[in-house]
Design a protein around this motif. Sequence first.
Motif, PDB file in Angstrom:
ATOM      1  N   GLU A  96     -12.809 -24.565   3.970  1.00  0.00           N
ATOM      2  CA  GLU A  96     -12.750 -25.897   3.366  1.00  0.00           C
ATOM      3  C   GLU A  96     -11.510 -26.670   3.799  1.00  0.00           C
ATOM      4  N   PHE A  98     -10.332 -26.921   6.786  1.00  0.00           N
ATOM      5  CA  PHE A  98     -10.579 -27.590   8.052  1.00  0.00           C
ATOM      6  C   PHE A  98     -11.770 -28.552   8.002  1.00  0.00           C
ATOM      7  N   ARG A  99     -12.384 -28.710   6.847  1.00  0.00           N
ATOM      8  CA  ARG A  99     -13.458 -29.689   6.689  1.00  0.00           C
ATOM      9  C   ARG A  99     -12.871 -31.053   6.394  1.00  0.00           C
ATOM     10  N   GLU A 100     -13.676 -32.098   6.635  1.00  0.00           N
ATOM     11  CA  GLU A 100     -13.195 -33.452   6.369  1.00  0.00           C
ATOM     12  C   GLU A 100     -13.308 -33.806   4.894  1.00  0.00           C
ATOM     13  N   ARG A 101     -14.404 -33.449   4.257  1.00  0.00           N
ATOM     14  CA  ARG A 101     -14.585 -33.797   2.844  1.00  0.00           C
ATOM     15  C   ARG A 101     -14.415 -32.566   1.984  1.00  0.00           C
ATOM     16  N   ARG A 102     -13.628 -32.721   0.937  1.00  0.00           N
ATOM     17  CA  ARG A 102     -13.427 -31.638  -0.022  1.00  0.00           C
ATOM     18  C   ARG A 102     -13.911 -32.113  -1.378  1.00  0.00           C
TER      19      ARG A 102
END
Length: 134
Positions: A96, A98-102
């Motif tokens: 999570e 390295f994801r754009e949306r959290r």
Amino acid sequence: MAAREAVRAARREAERPRWRRLLAWPTVFVRSLWHSLWWFARELGEALGELLMTLFALGFVAAVGLLVSAAWQTAPLPTAVLVAGAVAFLVYGGVEFFRERRRGRLTMVAVCAFGFVALWVALPLLPFWPYWLF
């Protein structure tokens, strides 16, 4: 526009009777003192809250470490399952991160846990990393 408002405010102040102008400064002083004290109390409370949370987190880490050590001596298999669950939570936090949306608080907790553990593990390795990466 702002200059006109300032002139209007100055004229209103000049039209007030002198006794009302003289009685206004104590209330302004008390009000500003109260706001200053309230701000200081909020800042102090925030600092104390952060200190208590830090102490709680360090105590929690120490207690978990002692419990895992005692559990490993008593029952290694359930301890390994528990540690695997914690590692899976940290991996979820890393994915999570390295994801754009959290989304959600649990995700943010997982990301923070991953960041903390990553820095904690990387700290002893920092002297060996090449400095040109930074």
